[in-house]
Every structure is written in C-alpha cells, then in structure tokens.
Design a protein around this motif. Structure first.
Motif, short mmCIF file in Angstrom:
data_model
loop_
_atom_site.label_atom_id
_atom_site.label_comp_id
_atom_site.label_asym_id
_atom_site.label_seq_id
_atom_site.Cartn_x
_atom_site.Cartn_y
_atom_site.Cartn_z
N ARG A 134 68.91 46.86 18.15
CA ARG A 134 70.08 46.23 17.54
C ARG A 134 70.10 44.79 17.61
O ARG A 134 70.49 44.00 16.65
CB ARG A 134 71.28 46.65 18.64
N ASP A 138 70.77 42.28 14.34
CA ASP A 138 71.96 41.22 14.52
C ASP A 138 71.37 39.94 13.94
O ASP A 138 72.05 39.23 13.31
CB ASP A 138 72.40 41.23 15.94
N GLN A 139 70.07 39.63 14.34
CA GLN A 139 69.47 38.52 13.93
C GLN A 139 69.26 38.39 12.61
O GLN A 139 69.36 37.31 12.05
CB GLN A 139 68.08 38.19 14.74
N GLU A 141 70.88 40.02 10.22
CA GLU A 141 72.39 39.98 9.56
C GLU A 141 72.58 38.51 9.57
O GLU A 141 73.58 37.94 8.78
CB GLU A 141 73.12 41.02 10.24
N ALA A 142 72.59 37.75 10.72
CA ALA A 142 72.92 36.40 11.20
C ALA A 142 72.34 35.50 10.00
O ALA A 142 72.97 34.48 9.48
CB ALA A 142 72.71 36.01 12.27
#
Length: 363
Positions: A134, A138-139, A141-142
């Motif tokens: 996850r 997240d990285q 998506e950022a």
C-alpha cells in the motif's frame, strides 16, 4: 360805587370760566411715506447657475501591460473610432516569447502527467494483485496528484501569457472620439499609464452650485434649460441627475445635470448656464427694497404695513430669504396686496397716521 359791583363780578366769572376750559388738542402731524404694494413674484422666475460642460462618459485609455508603442492610430485629437477598432499597439515580441515558453512548459508538464497517470493505473493493478504494498501505491498516487496540480498551474500560466499578448493591442471600448493625446509612437509606457482621453460625446454633464435656500426645491429628474456662451441662441434640454447631500463652499450644494449631445454641438470645457424655472413650482416669494425691512437686535426683521382705511401703520414681523437683484426675498409675514412702507421706516411708531407720497406701485 355799588353800581360797578355787578360788572366786576361778571368779569371775574368770565375769567374763571376761561381758566376752567382745557386747551384745544394739537393735531398729530401726518408723516409722509413712500410705499409699494406687495406683489408675489412670478412663480416662473428664472434662476440661473453657471457651470462647465464635461463629457459624461469619458475615460483615460491605457495599456494593461508595459512596452513600446509601435502603432498609434489614436494620436489624432478628434478622430472617431467605433467600438473594437484599434487605437494603439505595443511591440508584442516579449509577450510572444512568454507565450511560447508557457506553451512549451505546459507540454512538458502534460507529458509528465500522462506518464504519472499510466504509472498509477499500472500500480493500482499490481496492488490489487498483491504484488506491491500500500505504501508503494500511495507514493505513485502522490506523484500523479503533483503532476496533475502542475498541469493545472501551467494551463493558467498559458492563459495569462495569452491574455498579456492580447493586452498589447488597445481597442476602443465604445464608439467615441479622442479628446486628448498623452503619448506618441515609439514611446515606452508602463502598465496603467494613460496614453489618451477618450470621449463618448453623446452625453454631457455639468456641475453647478445651488444655494442652501433653494436646494430643497431642486429634485432629481427636474428638467432644465442649458445655454452656452459659445452657442448663442441655442437652448439645450437637461435633467437633474444627482444632488449633493453635503454643502460645499459658501453654503451651496453641488448638483449634476446631464444633457443630450447627440449632434455633438457641445464640447468639453464649454462654459454655460443651467436655468431653472420656478424651481419645482415652489410658492413664489415677495421682493422688497432692503431699506423697507427693519432689523432687530435679536436678529428678527419687520416691515411697516399701511391700513388703507385708517391711513395708519402697523409693525409686521417677516421672514427674509436671500438678497437678489430683484430685492430682499420675503418668505413669510406679508400678504398679496399689502401696502408696505419703503421710505421713512425708522421714524414710525405703531398706529401712526401717514400720507402716501411718490408712489408708483401702491395703487
């Protein structure tokens, strides 16, 4: 001797009777005075106030960006332009370069955005297959959101650059005429620096000052007649548009009057007069010579009114207005047809008999 006694007694009685009689009263002298009849002034009295014409719709033209003027069709006073016509242009070279740079920057950001979007979609599938954690998703998506924000910002920068290039062309905001030129071709100007004054010319305005004694009779929408020294024999229609709520110098109030100037006969700077008739149909006043009004120490005022039946005078308190070429304005205290003493007022007292002399208006 005894025969003289009756004669002496009769003489004494006669003398005593004469002493008892009172002297005949001396008649009071009749005072000659000059008078006039109180006649209310014509309600159509003309009031005239001086003013100077200005363009009701006038603006100082300027560029929203700085630069060197390379084209200036509007540097001719009196030239007419229709809405949208070019009045002046700046050298667009620097702004064209800004636009190209903004476009190139946006293309680079767009490429990064497309790559980041593809990475996020691929890593989303890997996360669903439990290939990546996850935290790794997240990285990604950022990174995608960062490039998405950069793309939005670069789009805005491109829009600004495009507008700045458009600002190098100055067009007529409405159909009008050049009233004043404040710059020239090849001159460097800054953003907001006026290069010309532009007038609509179809409607003019005038500011006048109305005394505080009359301002209450002026209302918005009143029609007035306007005349100009430069246009003899020509009367223009005007309308009161604004009335000041605070007095200026000399206890006067500013009043703005608009007048139609479709034929463009009136030019900005022309001096003229705004004429009111009756000032809103207010009740007309009386006008008397100032010498007819007696001033009191407490500031009150009075006149002497002649009773035509008894030829005697009576003191009448009055309310005075302003001093005009027609005389001192009497607002209250006398009535139509009153016979007013206008000469000899300081030698009269209540009930004094008078004789009217040299009267041309007393009837």
């Amino acid at each position: 001797m005894n025969r003289f006694l009756p004669v002496a007694a009769l003489l004494c009685l006669t003398l005593l009777a004469a002493c008892d009689r009172s002297p005949e009263p001396v008649p009071e002298p009749v005072r000659p005075v000059k008078t006039t009849k109180a006649v209310r002034a014509d309600s159509s009295k003309l009031w005239s106030f001086a003013g100077t014409a200005e363009d009701a719709l006038a603006t100082r033209l300027s560029f929203r960006v700085g630069g060197k003027i390379v084209e200036f069709p509007g540097n001719q006073i009196g030239r007419k332009f229709t809405e949208g016509e070019v009045i002046a242009r700046l050298d667009p070279s620097d702004y064209e370069l800004e636009l190209r740079q903004a476009k190139a920057n946006m293309e680079q950001v767009r490429a990064n955005y497309v790559r980041a979007k593809a990475d996020m979609e691929r890593n989303s599938r890997l996360f669903k297959g439990r290939v990546i954690s996850r935290g790794e998703l997240d990285q990604v998506e950022a990174d995608f959101k960062s490039f998405e924000a950069q793309l939005s910002a670069s789009a805005k920068q491109l829009d600004i650059a495009r507008k700045r290039l458009g600002y190098t062309t100055l067009t007529a905001p409405f159909t009008g005429w050049i009233g004043e030129v404040e710059a020239d071709v090849h001159q460097n100007v800054t953003a907001g620096q006026a290069i010309a004054t532009y007038n609509a010319g179809r409607q003019m305005k005038m500011y006048i000052s109305v005394p505080d004694t009359l301002i209450s009779q002026v209302t918005e929408g009143d029609e007035v007649a306007v005349v100009f020294d430069a246009l003899p024999g020509r009367t223009m229609k005007g309308k009161v548009e604004e009335i000041g709520v605070e007095s200026g110098t000399g206890s006067t109030y500013p009043v703005k009057v608009y007048l139609d100037n479709t034929d463009r006969m009136v030019r900005s700077g022309m001096s003229g007069h705004v004429n009111f008739t009756g000032l809103g149909h207010a009740k007309a006043a009386f006008y008397l010579p100032p010498v007819a009004v007696v001033g009191e120490p407490d500031g009150a005022h009075a006149v002497w009114v002649v009773d035509p039946k008894t030829s005697t005078v009576a003191r009448r308190n009055v309310t005075v207005g302003q001093l005009t070429p027609a005389g001192l304005e009497i607002l209250d205290g006398i009535s139509e047809g009153d016979v007013i003493v206008i000469r000899g007022v300081h030698s009269l007292e209540e009930g004094r008999k008078v004789r009217l002399v040299n009267n041309g208006a007393e009837g």
